[in-house]
Scaffold this active site. Structure first.
Site, PDB file in Angstrom:
ATOM      1  N   TYR A   1       4.352   5.384  11.303  1.00  0.00           N
ATOM      2  CA  TYR A   1       4.667   4.000  11.663  1.00  0.00           C
ATOM      3  C   TYR A   1       5.432   3.240  10.580  1.00  0.00           C
ATOM      4  CZ  TYR A   1       0.242   3.469   9.087  1.00  0.00           C
ATOM      5  OH  TYR A   1      -0.754   3.543   8.140  1.00  0.00           O
TER       6      TYR A   1
ATOM      7  N   ARG B   1       0.874  -1.185   0.000  1.00  0.00           N
ATOM      8  CA  ARG B   1       0.000   0.000   0.000  1.00  0.00           C
ATOM      9  C   ARG B   1       0.906   1.228   0.000  1.00  0.00           C
ATOM     10  NH1 ARG B   1      -2.126   0.700   5.544  1.00  0.00           N
ATOM     11  NH2 ARG B   1      -0.784   2.513   5.612  1.00  0.00           N
TER      12      ARG B   1
ATOM     13  N   HIS C   1      -3.395   4.544   4.918  1.00  0.00           N
ATOM     14  CA  HIS C   1      -4.509   3.586   4.957  1.00  0.00           C
ATOM     15  C   HIS C   1      -5.765   4.219   4.350  1.00  0.00           C
ATOM     16  CE1 HIS C   1      -7.473   0.732   6.377  1.00  0.00           C
ATOM     17  NE2 HIS C   1      -8.082   1.705   6.990  1.00  0.00           N
TER      18      HIS C   1
END
Lengths: 442, 357
Positions: B270, B257, B261
């Site tokens: 992160y 990805r 998100h």
């Protein structure tokens, strides 16, 4: 045709964003989807792309400014053709929200009385209420059409239904405490809030052993503000003791003189306010704001003191502005007026905002001393306790003096214990020696 | 009594194009020039759609949006094996598959604008609404696949999910059910390495997600999800397996990805920038373009023309989106039930009439 770009909710449920930088200048050409600014939200720093092409007309904010969702942040020119095709932003706030102050001030904003917006125009005649409120109304036999709404958007709240079901409860309201500002109990003297419905649900005996008390709006706001503060500042409380025998004698003499006209009311609180401001000027970090996101401490050169006032519905903190520019008699008059109107919930939003330091009177009911909660975004709060005759040691002799405890809760993130102790020593010295206070008054 | 081995399993990883677009001649699928350039068009279309969606969100013109950037090959590779009579059971990131099957882009945008009409697909398509509860759609895919077998329809059901969903009970129930009842279902897992901020290694102690198929008695394969030819080839086998009545299978497409998100996330908090750089060098579109160029099927001019064509198409779809009349509040009641329950019917009536006189 000019196109005004309003800050959208670029996350989920955001209320505001801080402008990090402009990527364009006024007069620059702009293309569709060209990034024009970087904005920091609670979630991330995002680039905002232009929905139109044309030129940059006006930048409405400076880097560092906090922009509320729905506020116009930039105006584009010559973008008419594309702009006309745009519908309203999907997450755009209503006109009521647009242009409102940032979230930090929202807490104060909801304290504002008498600003209930009109009933939603789309549904004249139909009461606006949640299923829970409707069910409560059915249970209590209240006709919603006859209830005056007090909630957001003209919504009828549970409290509205409850008060409509007992129309005489105004008359039987608990007696109000005497209006003298000196006798204001602090938040800590109030009873604990009732257990949450979640706690009670499923417990046996609700209705017999346990009484359910719905939260008032003010109580919800207080709860939110208190836990916000406790989760924000690193609270430490410094306690000291003052011998105010001389001050009390001095005050009593002055009070007789000043109140001789039969109209003026003079209380002791303005003297403490003046002493506090005098000490604050010498210790500027206690009259400050911690701007953590920008890594700055802002020292305020104005002195607006919040005064905690107990009202029948809960704690409110009206603010006396520019305490350093007013004399004590004027301050006394302002206090009587503000506290009285706070109890009737007639203070304006402006009068609840902008404090730089708070004083709370804790001693009216009893106790030795308490540890008050800081009123965000301030750095400290001063608790004044009851003045009592207590034995004290003066020149090696035990004598009875007018003694008082004072407590200072401060934010240890930016103020160390030593600095707090210095401030308190200074303050105590000022209230122990009225002559010194006179000499140092500005 | 002897100790005997009763089962031994093996899982393959399939990769046909390497990161520089070099093809493995032995594995290269036999596709025509039109098919190959068609796949490429589809992937570019997805990316242009995606880029515009992110801009629309930042301009306040749609709501929260989940980007598919980096997963174009995975979605194009499976979609190219499907027909309009096949069922697509998506999670919330399969915009690419949906548009590949012919769902108009402006309806996909409408969904992300919070408009329920975006979930109403044209009658000739079998695409279920996006399922946001993670993994829940896989059970539907198993059930639909069983229905196709019972009706003996040569239609295939593809249940889509991410790596995070494989930690949900629904994933295991669905695979077990589909295995036992010979469902005509392909479980297509896009392992994009991250379930919001939870990395793939926190989802399972197993070496692969594909090997979970073995426990349910169905075939499983891992493919390079950024290699459209590998995804195409693996999907072709799985779809034929299901269509011919042989039952369910599992594909793990290993991808990444590239974005947040959703637009309400900040992946910088992160993820390691080196990780992103590693995957950027494996971009599915760049890789496939190099392959097409090396086969003399594509030029820079073609590319510029395609980009312009897709940008114009996307802008046109945005115009369609924004010329849709705004939904009325009363439509709120219209999409959930075939027949409204009494209490909602009452509310709907109160909403619709008297109260706005």
């Amino acid at each position: 045709m000019a196109f005004e770009f309003k800050l959208p909710d670029v996350g989920e449920g955001l209320h505001e964003g801080r402008l990090v930088e402009w990527l364009v200048r006024a007069g620059d050409p702009i293309a569709v989807d060209q990034p024009f600014a970087r904005v920091e939200t609670d979630k991330a720093i995002v680039e905002l792309p232009s929905p139109v092409s044309g030129s940059v007309q006006t930048l409405h904010f400076k880097p560092g400014d906090v922009i509320a969702v729905g506020q116009t942040m930039i105006t584009f020119g010559d973008g008419g053709a594309t702009a006309a095709a745009l519908t309203a932003p999907v997450s755009g706030k209503s006109a009521v929200d647009a242009g409102k102050s940032p979230v930090s001030e929202m807490v104060a904003a909801v304290l504002s009385p008498g600003s209930a917006p009109p009933v939603m125009a789309a549904f004249p005649g139909r009461a606006v209420a949640t299923p829970h409120t409707r069910s409560l109304a059915r249970k209590l036999g209240v006709d919603l059409a006859r209830v005056t709404p007090s909630g957001k958007g003209g919504r009828i709240t549970d409290e509205d239904v409850i008060s409509a079901s007992a129309p005489s409860n105004q008359a039987s309201a608990p007696p109000q405490p005497p209006p003298a500002p000196v006798a204001i109990p602090a938040a800590s003297a109030r009873p604990a809030p009732p257990p949450s419905p979640g706690v009670v649900a499923g417990m046996a005996g609700v209705g017999e052993e346990i009484e359910e008390v719905p939260l008032t709006h003010l109580r919800k706001v207080i709860a939110q503000a208190m836990s916000h503060s406790k989760h924000t500042s690193a609270h430490v409380t410094h306690v000291d003791e003052a011998d105010v025998s001389e001050l009390v004698a001095w005050y009593k003499k002055a009070k007789q003189r000043i109140e001789a006209d039969g109209r003026t009311k003079f209380t002791i609180l303005p003297i403490f306010m003046k002493a506090a401001v005098t000490a604050l000027k010498a210790h500027p970090f206690l009259n400050a704001v911690f701007d953590e996101p920008n890594g700055k401490i802002l020292l305020k050169k104005f002195y607006h003191l919040g005064i905690a006032v107990d009202t029948p519905e809960g704690l409110m903190v009206p603010v006396v502005k520019h305490v350093d520019r007013k004399d004590m008699v004027a301050l006394a008059g302002e206090l009587v007026d503000l506290a009285g109107r706070a109890r009737e919930r007639r203070v304006t939003l402006d009068e609840l905002r902008g404090g730089t330091f708070t004083i709370t009177n804790v001693g009216a009911i009893g106790g030795v001393f308490a540890t008050p909660v800081i009123h965000q975004p301030e750095v400290a709060i001063l608790g004044m306790h009851a003045i009592k005759d207590r034995p004290a040691v003066v020149d090696g002799q035990i004598v009875i003096r007018k003694m008082m405890y004072v407590s200072l809760s401060f934010d240890h993130r930016i103020v160390d214990g030593l600095e707090a102790a210095r401030f308190m020593t200074d303050f105590v010295e000022l209230i122990q020696n009225p002559d010194l206070l006179m000499m140092r008054l500005l | 009594m002897p100790r005997q081995v009763i089962f031994e399993g093996r899982i393959e990883n399939l990769s046909i194009l390497d990161k520089d677009g070099q093809v493995d001649k032995k594995l290269e699928p036999k596709l025509t020039r039109d098919q190959l350039t068609g796949m490429y068009r589809l992937m570019v279309m997805m990316r242009k759609f995606d880029e515009k969606a992110l801009n629309l969100q930042r301009q306040g013109r749609i709501g929260t949006y989940g980007s598919l950037r980096g997963q174009e090959a995975a979605q194009a590779g499976i979609a190219f094996n499907l027909t309009k009579t096949d069922w697509v059971v998506p999670s919330f990131r399969e915009h690419g598959v949906m548009m590949a099957l012919g769902l108009p882009m402006h309806l996909i945008y409408a969904y992300w604008k919070g408009d329920e009409r975006g979930n109403i697909v044209p009658p000739d398509l079998r695409i279920l609404p996006a399922s946001v509860p993670v993994g829940s759609q896989l059970v539907h895919a198993a059930g639909l696949g069983m229905a196709m077998r019972l009706k003996d329809e040569p239609s295939v059901v593809v249940g889509f999910a991410g790596d995070g969903a494989t930690s949900e009970g629904d994933f295991h129930e669905a695979l077990n059910f589909a295995g036992v009842f010979n469902a005509r279902t392909v479980f297509f897992i896009q392992n994009n390495q991250w379930a919001i901020s939870v990395p793939r290694k926190r989802q399972t102690a197993a070496e692969s997600i594909a090997q979970k198929a073995l426990a349910y008695g169905i075939p499983g394969i891992q493919v390079d999800g950024n290699d459209v030819l590998a995804v195409y080839a693996a999907s072709k086998a799985a779809v034929e397996h299901a269509r011919s009545g042989k039952g369910a299978s599992l594909i793990e497409a290993v991808t990444y990805r590239m974005g947040d998100h959703t637009t309400a996330d900040d992946q910088k908090r992160y993820r390691d920038p080196d990780d992103i750089a590693y995957w950027l060098a494996r971009d599915p579109i760049d890789r496939f373009r190099k392959y097409l160029v090396s086969k003399k099927m594509w030029t820079d001019d073609n590319d510029a023309a395609l980009a312009a064509e897709m940008t114009a198409m996307v802008e046109d779809e945005v115009k369609k989106l924004e010329s849709m009349p705004a939904p009325t509040p009363v439509e709120f009641f219209d999409h959930m039930y075939e027949t409204l329950p009494w209490n909602l019917r009452e509310q709907r009536e109160a909403f619709a009439q008297g109260d706005r006189s």
